[in-house]
Design an enzyme around this catalytic site. Sequence first.
Site, PDB file in Angstrom:
ATOM      1  N   CYS A 150       0.821  -1.215   0.000  1.00  0.00           N
ATOM      2  CA  CYS A 150       0.000   0.000   0.000  1.00  0.00           C
ATOM      3  C   CYS A 150       0.856   1.266   0.000  1.00  0.00           C
ATOM      4  O   CYS A 150       0.330   2.373  -0.141  1.00  0.00           O
ATOM      5  CB  CYS A 150      -0.934   0.005   1.198  1.00  0.00           C
ATOM      6  SG  CYS A 150      -1.922  -1.484   1.319  1.00  0.00           S
ATOM      7  N   ASN A 156     -10.343   0.002   0.614  1.00  0.00           N
ATOM      8  CA  ASN A 156      -8.885   0.115   0.682  1.00  0.00           C
ATOM      9  C   ASN A 156      -8.309  -0.453  -0.616  1.00  0.00           C
ATOM     10  O   ASN A 156      -8.312  -1.660  -0.821  1.00  0.00           O
ATOM     11  CB  ASN A 156      -8.405  -0.667   1.912  1.00  0.00           C
ATOM     12  CG  ASN A 156      -6.889  -0.745   2.035  1.00  0.00           C
ATOM     13  OD1 ASN A 156      -6.163  -0.596   1.067  1.00  0.00           O
ATOM     14  ND2 ASN A 156      -6.428  -1.016   3.242  1.00  0.00           N
ATOM     15  N   HIS A 209      -2.827   6.881   3.031  1.00  0.00           N
ATOM     16  CA  HIS A 209      -3.381   5.653   2.456  1.00  0.00           C
ATOM     17  C   HIS A 209      -4.718   5.369   3.141  1.00  0.00           C
ATOM     18  O   HIS A 209      -4.839   5.468   4.354  1.00  0.00           O
ATOM     19  CB  HIS A 209      -2.389   4.504   2.688  1.00  0.00           C
ATOM     20  CG  HIS A 209      -2.980   3.161   2.487  1.00  0.00           C
ATOM     21  ND1 HIS A 209      -3.738   2.837   1.380  1.00  0.00           N
ATOM     22  CD2 HIS A 209      -2.956   2.040   3.266  1.00  0.00           C
ATOM     23  CE1 HIS A 209      -4.139   1.581   1.480  1.00  0.00           C
ATOM     24  NE2 HIS A 209      -3.678   1.082   2.612  1.00  0.00           N
TER      25      HIS A 209
HETATM   26  O1  UT7 Z   1      -3.839  -1.515   3.677  1.00  0.00           O
HETATM   27  C1  UT7 Z   1      -2.787  -2.130   4.327  1.00  0.00           C
HETATM   28  C2  UT7 Z   1      -2.767  -1.748   5.745  1.00  0.00           C
HETATM   29  N1  UT7 Z   1      -3.901  -2.308   6.402  1.00  0.00           N
HETATM   30  C3  UT7 Z   1      -4.390  -1.724   7.481  1.00  0.00           C
HETATM   31  O2  UT7 Z   1      -3.893  -0.707   7.874  1.00  0.00           O
HETATM   32  C4  UT7 Z   1      -5.511  -2.406   8.209  1.00  0.00           C
HETATM   33  C5  UT7 Z   1      -5.259  -2.316   9.687  1.00  0.00           C
HETATM   34  N2  UT7 Z   1      -6.211  -3.066  10.504  1.00  0.00           N
HETATM   35  C6  UT7 Z   1      -7.516  -2.749  10.571  1.00  0.00           C
HETATM   36  O3  UT7 Z   1      -7.981  -1.878   9.881  1.00  0.00           O
HETATM   37  C7  UT7 Z   1      -8.356  -3.445  11.614  1.00  0.00           C
HETATM   38  O4  UT7 Z   1      -7.521  -4.281  12.381  1.00  0.00           O
HETATM   39  C8  UT7 Z   1      -9.549  -4.273  11.056  1.00  0.00           C
HETATM   40  C9  UT7 Z   1     -10.585  -3.320  10.476  1.00  0.00           C
HETATM   41  C10 UT7 Z   1      -9.070  -5.253  10.002  1.00  0.00           C
HETATM   42  C11 UT7 Z   1     -10.212  -5.056  12.167  1.00  0.00           C
HETATM   43  O5  UT7 Z   1     -10.664  -4.161  13.167  1.00  0.00           O
HETATM   44  P1  UT7 Z   1     -10.241  -4.381  14.693  1.00  0.00           P
HETATM   45  O6  UT7 Z   1     -10.889  -3.319  15.439  1.00  0.00           O
HETATM   46  O7  UT7 Z   1      -8.746  -4.469  14.750  1.00  0.00           O
HETATM   47  O8  UT7 Z   1     -10.896  -5.770  15.008  1.00  0.00           O
HETATM   48  P2  UT7 Z   1     -10.296  -6.943  15.906  1.00  0.00           P
HETATM   49  O9  UT7 Z   1      -9.588  -7.897  15.042  1.00  0.00           O
HETATM   50  O10 UT7 Z   1      -9.572  -6.366  17.077  1.00  0.00           O
HETATM   51  O11 UT7 Z   1     -11.620  -7.618  16.450  1.00  0.00           O
HETATM   52  C12 UT7 Z   1     -12.493  -6.921  17.372  1.00  0.00           C
HETATM   53  C13 UT7 Z   1     -13.759  -7.724  17.534  1.00  0.00           C
HETATM   54  C14 UT7 Z   1     -13.537  -9.210  17.846  1.00  0.00           C
HETATM   55  O12 UT7 Z   1     -14.611  -9.625  18.672  1.00  0.00           O
HETATM   56  P3  UT7 Z   1     -14.430  -9.746  20.258  1.00  0.00           P
HETATM   57  O13 UT7 Z   1     -13.286 -10.676  20.492  1.00  0.00           O
HETATM   58  O14 UT7 Z   1     -14.139  -8.331  20.727  1.00  0.00           O
HETATM   59  O15 UT7 Z   1     -15.754 -10.241  20.703  1.00  0.00           O
HETATM   60  C15 UT7 Z   1     -13.637  -9.879  16.501  1.00  0.00           C
HETATM   61  O16 UT7 Z   1     -14.054 -11.219  16.613  1.00  0.00           O
HETATM   62  O17 UT7 Z   1     -14.485  -7.698  16.300  1.00  0.00           O
HETATM   63  C16 UT7 Z   1     -14.701  -9.051  15.828  1.00  0.00           C
HETATM   64  N3  UT7 Z   1     -14.543  -9.020  14.383  1.00  0.00           N
HETATM   65  C17 UT7 Z   1     -15.566  -8.797  13.548  1.00  0.00           C
HETATM   66  N4  UT7 Z   1     -16.875  -8.606  13.776  1.00  0.00           N
HETATM   67  C18 UT7 Z   1     -17.654  -8.391  12.703  1.00  0.00           C
HETATM   68  C19 UT7 Z   1     -13.404  -9.132  13.657  1.00  0.00           C
HETATM   69  N5  UT7 Z   1     -13.679  -8.993  12.348  1.00  0.00           N
HETATM   70  C20 UT7 Z   1     -15.011  -8.800  12.264  1.00  0.00           C
HETATM   71  C21 UT7 Z   1     -15.871  -8.588  11.174  1.00  0.00           C
HETATM   72  N6  UT7 Z   1     -17.181  -8.379  11.440  1.00  0.00           N
HETATM   73  N7  UT7 Z   1     -15.437  -8.553   9.897  1.00  0.00           N
END
Ligand code: UT7
Length: 345
Positions: free
Chosen positions: A123, A298, A267
């Site tokens: 990216c 993205n 980005h």
């Molecule tokens: O482009 C290249 C660079 N990429 C980036 O910069 C992306 C960076 N990362 C992110 O943008 C974020 O990490 C994501 C958007 C991918 C994920 O968001 P997050 O806030 O980091 O989610 P998480 O993995 O910490 O999960 C939080 C909660 C979990 O549930 P509990 O354990 O709190 O109950 C996950 O199981 O959200 C749950 N979860 C989801 N729920 C609904 C994880 N993915 C999903 C989903 N839909 N798709």
Amino acid sequence: MPAHIATAAPVTHTALLGLGVYRPRRIVPNAEIVDRIDSSDEWIRTRSGIAARRWAEPDETIVAMSTEAARAALAAAGLTADRIGAVVLATSSQMVLGPSAAAVVASELGMYDTAAFDVSAGCAGFCYALANAADLVRSGHAGHVLVIGVERLSDLLDPDDRSCAFIFADGAGAAVVGPSDSEGIGPVAWGSDGNQTAAIKQDKDFQQYFEEVATAEATGGSSVRPYIRMNGQAVFRWAVTFLEKACRDALARAGVEAADLDAFVPHQANSRITDALAKALGLPETVTIARDIADTGNTSAASIPMAMEQLIRSGAARPGDTALLLGFGAGLAYAGQVVRLPAIA
Ligand code: UT7
């Protein structure tokens, strides 16, 4: 006496002279994706800022999208393709290892003797390519350079992957870089952290995939194509802790204060990362912040030119405005520079 070797005739300043984009036709709202990843429109909007993205159809190839974006960039710059001395194309989703997409785009545009090569920096790709393009012009190695960021990440998405299926998207952005009376592209601040290559990566290479296919054929089993995988939390943490320094480096190298910016175009990875960076930099409300992720998703190497175009087209920023660009992602690599925003077609 050894033969004298001449030096290319350098120019002092470079600028972005024109910008164009290609947005794929098919709009994919969150509702189309949520069932397979047990998610919701509200979760995706709140956690990433994405309401919809565009996924390319079969005819919207890396080359086709790049060529359209490049035509628009040339029109905006008021230049014909024969004025371009090099094409530098950034992508991580070209499924063909050779020839370079840049060489094919060059010939599609009617250039038959033009330097052309691809850049792979995830990216951060557009800002890496832009830094190289500006140096090609400054050094005198190319009169004008076409810089392209393009992705078809939908080809690499596992529709059941909760971290990636809703984030990544397709599109292309192109810019013409050329000589200028005053500086329009500041020095780049860039780097990478090879210790974190596992944070975003393709889960298998094509050799492994072909072996899987052969085994599946022999045993009646199944094989799955390579997909992009991301440890979202690790990338998020790196982005909101490390990248403030990258932004400050780019500003310092350009001799520009954060408060003097007109626009911030990071980005489009996640709107929460954008918010965290804007807050860490203390950007005043006068600085317009790119939010193209909401309807575009993205698009990795394409996101910065697409986000610049959206800002200008919407009237939120104008050609000539001073903007900080920051690309970051797989590698984990980053690159940022201060630029003057270009004209759009
Ligand atoms: O482009 C290249 C660079 N990429 C980036 O910069 C992306 C960076 N990362 C992110 O943008 C974020 O990490 C994501 C958007 C991918 C994920 O968001 P997050 O806030 O980091 O989610 P998480 O993995 O910490 O999960 C939080 C909660 C979990 O549930 P509990 O354990 O709190 O109950 C996950 O199981 O959200 C749950 N979860 C989801 N729920 C609904 C994880 N993915 C999903 C989903 N839909 N798709």
